[in-house]
Design an enzyme around this catalytic site. Structure first.
Site, PDB file in Angstrom:
ATOM      1  N   GLY A 639       9.775  -6.546  21.180  1.00 12.63           N
ATOM      2  CA  GLY A 639       9.529  -4.677  20.378  1.00 12.63           C
ATOM      3  C   GLY A 639       8.653  -4.581  19.154  1.00 12.63           C
ATOM      4  O   GLY A 639       8.210  -5.958  18.763  1.00 12.63           O
ATOM      5  N   GLY A 642       5.633   0.641  14.914  1.00 11.76           N
ATOM      6  CA  GLY A 642       5.052   1.068  13.098  1.00 11.76           C
ATOM      7  C   GLY A 642       5.271  -0.113  11.699  1.00 11.76           C
ATOM      8  O   GLY A 642       4.199  -0.681  11.277  1.00 11.76           O
ATOM      9  N   TYR A 643       6.239  -0.310  11.549  1.00 13.25           N
ATOM     10  CA  TYR A 643       7.308  -1.567  10.640  1.00 13.25           C
ATOM     11  C   TYR A 643       6.302  -3.176  11.959  1.00 13.25           C
ATOM     12  O   TYR A 643       6.570  -3.996  10.198  1.00 13.25           O
ATOM     13  CB  TYR A 643       7.784  -1.756  10.489  1.00 13.25           C
ATOM     14  N   GLY A 644       6.225  -2.880  12.219  1.00 11.84           N
ATOM     15  CA  GLY A 644       5.387  -5.043  12.774  1.00 11.84           C
ATOM     16  C   GLY A 644       6.654  -5.027  13.938  1.00 11.84           C
ATOM     17  O   GLY A 644       6.360  -4.232  14.756  1.00 11.84           O
ATOM     18  N   LYS A 645       6.470  -6.367  14.329  1.00 11.65           N
ATOM     19  CA  LYS A 645       6.936  -6.802  15.432  1.00 11.65           C
ATOM     20  C   LYS A 645       8.415  -7.342  15.675  1.00 11.65           C
ATOM     21  O   LYS A 645       8.702  -7.799  14.703  1.00 11.65           O
ATOM     22  CB  LYS A 645       5.958  -7.423  16.391  1.00 11.65           C
ATOM     23  N   LYS A 660      12.993  -8.979  13.127  1.00 13.03           N
ATOM     24  CA  LYS A 660      12.125  -8.248  12.729  1.00 13.03           C
ATOM     25  C   LYS A 660      11.005  -8.539  12.070  1.00 13.03           C
ATOM     26  O   LYS A 660      11.525  -8.709  10.207  1.00 13.03           O
ATOM     27  CB  LYS A 660      13.440  -7.080  11.821  1.00 13.03           C
ATOM     28  N   ASP A 756      17.520   7.886   8.479  1.00 11.17           N
ATOM     29  CA  ASP A 756      17.224   7.507   9.820  1.00 11.17           C
ATOM     30  C   ASP A 756      17.629   7.778  11.262  1.00 11.17           C
ATOM     31  O   ASP A 756      17.781   6.111  11.884  1.00 11.17           O
ATOM     32  CB  ASP A 756      15.910   6.565   9.465  1.00 11.17           C
TER      33      ASP A 756
END
Length: 954
Positions: A639, A642-645, A660, A756
């Site tokens: 996955g 915007g935060y990364g992978k 993450k 969130d």
């Protein structure tokens, strides 16, 4: 011996060693052609960086032609190692290469650290490219002393702080790109005592996109003496008016101020920019009249959507722009009839006028282009002149015309063209070996791959192969003109997500892979951009680490062999001295970082210093996680966002985890990261994703979670997961997620507000148990005595509590609102915002009609309607709408939500027992068929704001 005497002795020894180093390099210069100071700097780099080219051996970089090194006479004038997988955190040695003219270290994400102020020593530097690395901290003010600089690109790092005003001293500067960082503060302009960006009269490019710049745009920033062609400030936090002085810069081709908070009227003198090709002013708060752009005959692309202009008819200048390809004016308060002349523009490809009050009968004439796309959703158009005889992509959803007998026409449904741009395959049936890819010229090889990000573009027709061919030919011409051995290029997957993006594959010629020099040359060419491409604006290139660079990737600590016996001992001494020098530099950098790093005094092995208070979470080294993800390979990536992978891996031999990994642009400060892992480590509930551990090392921030196999609820509802949730399973998912949130609100001390909650943050395991995930925005309610936390508004559009947005006061009820939106998603499978309409409003409208059941049939997920009896749906809708009430005080608590869902599930179970007990096969008389949805047999009251309704028994 006292500690002071020991330190004095060490300092004296270091001075002697430095003296010996200088003497040794001068002796070595007798046998070589490389300047001794440059040689010493490169050897120091070799001692501290990893993955340097394997041919960095010997004592003569210039004479031996070390990869990435170019020389003029005896001086090193360029260091170009773009995209070669470098790793390191010490950069002060580069400042000793005082003859450098070109420095390109782009696309080496392993280069992490602070750019030293000593970079100001590189007085001859003309080109500085550090795109796609992992630099952080402030941009040193000393950069303003590099008077020869023509090109600066620091794009896609994590630089923070303000824009150095000293950049205004760079009188030769043409290209300034500081985009995709964390820069904040105001835009600097000159004063009596300080320089500013307004002094850059030779500058052609101002690229400041995607930062956190704030304040107003100084009117002083622009003047008629400037030569700017691209002014790009989108996605910042700028406020105030668009400066009148912008209209003086008549050389401008592209202007981007979209996605800010600008207001006031748009300056009327903007129409003086007669050379302008593209204008992006969308998603601001502009008011006043829509500007008159008559006379801007070079304008291709206009986007002023989502502003607060005065209500007006469709401007006549729309149809006067003969070069126009794209017109986007959604949600700009347009009204009245649309002139047919708009559709006759010869180059027109896209018209978006959705969410206005356009009315009357739509007439598109018969002179439009067949590839035209027209979006007129959510207007007041009553009829369509060419109802059955037209050849364009037209959307009239949510117009009165779609409520008539023609409602089944194709223009009353949303149709999307595919954006898969694939050239024809001329190779027939061919296959390649492992990890090789077939090129457009039918050769199997290992391409260099990455993504081209275009700041601007003058077209929107992704199916037009003309644009593809122009871009391909331009790139091939540039590569061949530069002598780079490229066989062909392949462009695919075009996508517009703020910027136009193309996936790029570059195939080698004559070999099955590229060497380091070719990789670096291609990276430099793509990011230096010494060429222009018709229809395409400026771009930047982010690569994927190349698979096939020859040589070892381990740091080199072997002795340097000179080639002559007399120099051997000297070179061994050089290595020792360079190592000592590098060690001292590392210690200096470490001391600087410790000043702001709460982990600095923490030894994970000993638990000393400011240790995070963890409960069950484990510390992992970077090497641990690198190993268990196969060096963070794409095959392990499950996955991204915007935060990364997120990567799948196995730790402790058997435990499968999801890792993450934050990308540089989304990393938190060290204190915030420490707070987050402390918070996560003490959450233990079966419906909350567990934190297994974390990594905070080498500038990386990674969180290690338990692996949840069935992905997100959003993926499941959209069909992406490949399996379907029936009504009963959806109720179970809702209950699990509600229990997880109730635990956070009511059973943790202090309470935790998730902030969130959304369907992509609810994960499903093997047994379809739901777990709440991702606590990156969470807040502790703490002992405030107020019941709320005042904080900067953060969250996801569509799920955000409007009361929180307006007051900035965060409570548990903000999570309740977001969860209510998730409940509506479970019922409808629709995204929170779809076609410009919020899901809450969509359900409201369905409830506000007198034919409730019929209207509900239109919004219920069709896959549920295919065979389910939706027992309890009425109560479910009631619950969801109570969660999204406008006032937080009127919403239930999460514990009450849990109990209501439990009641609905009990109702379902009771209905099932009743069916078993009274099976229709045991009766002689005919049983009336029950309606499809159980809400038709329930009576209940719900109110949302001023929208009360009641569904009656049938």
């Amino acid at each position: 011996m006292s500690m002071e005497n020991m330190i004095s002795l060490l300092e004296m020894s270091s001075r002697v060693l430095v003296f010996l180093l200088l003497v040794s390099t001068r002796i070595l210069a007798i046998f070589a052609v490389t300047y001794s100071g440059d040689l010493a700097a490169l050897i120091a780099l070799k001692a501290t960086w990893k993955n340097l080219p394997p041919n960095w051996v010997g004592g003569d970089p210039c004479g031996s032609k070390w990869d990435g090194i170019n020389c003029t006479d005896t001086r090193v004038t360029s260091l170009m190692l773009a995209g070669t997988g470098l790793e390191g955190s010490e950069f002060s040695d580069i400042s000793s290469l005082t003859g450098l003219q070109f420095l390109d270290l782009s696309n080496n994400i392993g280069l992490k650290g602070v750019l030293p102020s000593s970079i100001g020593n590189l007085k001859n530097l003309t080109v500085l490219i550090l795109i796609g690395c992992s630099f952080f901290g402030p941009i040193p003010d000393s950069i303003g002393s590099l008077q020869q600089l023509v090109y600066i690109s620091l794009n896609s790092n994590s630089f923070s702080g303000s824009i150095p005003p000293s950049i205004g001293n760079l009188s030769q500067l043409s290209w300034l790109d500081l985009s995709m960082n964390k820069l904040n503060g105001t835009i600097p302009v000159s004063t009596e005592t300080a320089p500013g960006l307004d002094l850059l009269l030779r500058a052609r490019h101002f690229h400041f996109s995607n930062n956190q710049l704030s304040g107003s745009i100084p009117d002083q920033l622009f003047s008629s003496n400037m030569n700017l062609v691209h002014v790009i400030f989108d996605n910042n936090k700028l406020t105030g008016n668009l400066p009148f002085s912008l209209g003086y810069v008549q050389t401008l081709l592209v202007v981007r101020f979209d996605w800010n908070s600008l207001d006031g009227p748009i300056p009327p003198n903007l129409s003086n920019l007669t050379s302008l090709n593209e204008l992006y002013l969308s998603n601001n708060n502009f008011n006043g009249n829509i500007p008159n752009l008559t006379g801007m005959h070079s304008l291709y692309y206009v986007d002023m959507s989502n502003n607060s202009f005065k209500a007006s008819g469709v401007p006549k200048w729309f149809s006067s722009l003969q070069s126009l390809t794209t017109l986007i004016m959604g949600n700009t308060r347009l009204q009245g009839q649309i002139p047919v002349d708009i559709f006759r523009l010869p180059q027109l490809e896209t018209v978006v006028l959705s969410n206005n009050n356009l009315s009357g009968i739509l007439d598109i004439g018969n002179s439009y282009s067949s590839n035209l796309t027209v979006d007129l959703q959510n207007n007041s158009i009553t009829d369509f002149q060419q109802k059955s005889d037209y050849n364009l992509q037209l959307t009239l959803v949510q117009n009165p015309v779609c409520n008539t007998n023609g409602a089944n026409a194709k223009f009353c449904s949303v149709q999307r063209r595919s954006n898969d741009l694939l050239p024809s395959n001329r190779c027939g049936v061919m296959s390649c070996g492992s990890h090789e890819i077939l090129s457009p010229n039918c050769q199997c090889s290992h391409p260099y791959t990455g993504t081209l990000h275009f700041y601007s573009f003058s077209f929107t027709d992704m199916q037009n192969l003309t644009y593809y061919r122009i871009l391909s030919r331009s790139l091939m011409t540039a590569f061949r003109s530069s002598g780079i051995p490229v066989d062909s290029v392949n462009l695919s997957s075009p996508m517009i997500d703020i910027y136009l993006q193309f996936q790029l594959q570059i195939f080698p010629s004559g070999e099955d892979s590229f060497n380091r020099t070719s990789i670096s040359d291609m990276g430099f060419l793509l990011n230096r951009q010494p060429f222009e491409i018709q229809y395409f604006g400026p771009f930047f290139f982010i690569d994927e680490q190349y698979c096939c660079l020859p040589g070892s990737k381990k740091p080199s600590h072997v002795g340097i062999i000179v080639g002559v016996a007399v120099g051997g001992s000297i070179l061994v001494l050089l290595i020792v001295l360079a190592g000592i020098y590098a060690l001292r530099q590392r210690k200096k950098a470490r001391r600087a970082m410790e000043m702001s790093n709460p982990f600095a005094s923490w030894n994970p092995e000993k638990g000393s210093g400011s240790v995070p208070q963890l409960q069950g979470a484990k510390w992992f080294s970077f090497e641990d996680l690198k190993k268990c993800t196969n060096n963070f390979s794409e095959s392990n990536c499950i996955g991204s966002g915007g935060y990364g992978k997120v990567y799948k891996g196995t730790v402790a031999s058997t435990q499968v985890v999801a890792i993450k990994r934050a990308q540089q642009g989304s990393m938190q400060g060290a204190t915030e990261f420490k707070t987050e892992i402390e918070l996560l480590s003490r959450i233990h509930h079966k419906n909350v994703v567990s934190l297994v551990g974390f990594c905070y090392e080498l500038g990386e921030q990674m969180l290690v979670y338990e692996y949840i196999s069935n992905g997100t609820l959003r993926d499941c509802l959209s069909g992406k997961s490949g399996f379907w949730l029936d009504w009963n399973k959806r109720l179970k998912v809702a209950l699990d997620a509600a229990r997880g949130l109730s635990y956070l609100h009511e059973l943790t001390d202090p309470p935790i507000i998730h902030r969130d909650v959304k369907s992509t943050n609810i994960l499903l395991d093997n047994n379809l148990n739901a777990k709440v995930a991702d606590f990156g925005l969470s807040k502790l309610l703490g002992d405030t005595g107020k019941g709320y936390v005042t904080t900067q508004v953060k969250g996801t559009l569509g799920y955000m509590d409007p009361e929180y947005y307006m007051t900035q006061q965060l409570t548990e009820k903000s999570d309740v609102y977001s969860f209510g939106v998730v409940l509506l998603e479970l019922m409808t499978a629709k995204a929170p915002i779809q076609h410009g309409k919020h899901i809450v409003r969509l359900v409201q409208e369905a409830m506000g009609n007198t034919k409730e059941a019929q209207n509900f049939d239109q919004i219920i997920d069709p896959t549920l309607e295919s065979g389910s009896k939706l027992v309890g749906l009425g109560k479910f809708v009631h619950l969801a709408m109570s969660c999204v009430r406008e006032s937080a005080a009127d919403r239930p608590k999460m514990g009450e939500v849990v109990r209501e869902i439990e009641n609905i599930i009990e109702l379902v179970a009771l209905d099932r027992k009743t069916e078993k007990r009274f099976d229709s096969s045991s009766f002689d008389e005919t049983i009336d068929e029950s309606p499809l949805h159980s809400y038709a047999a329930e009576g209940f009251d719900v109110s949302y704001g001023s929208f009360p309704f009641r569904l009656q028994h049938q």
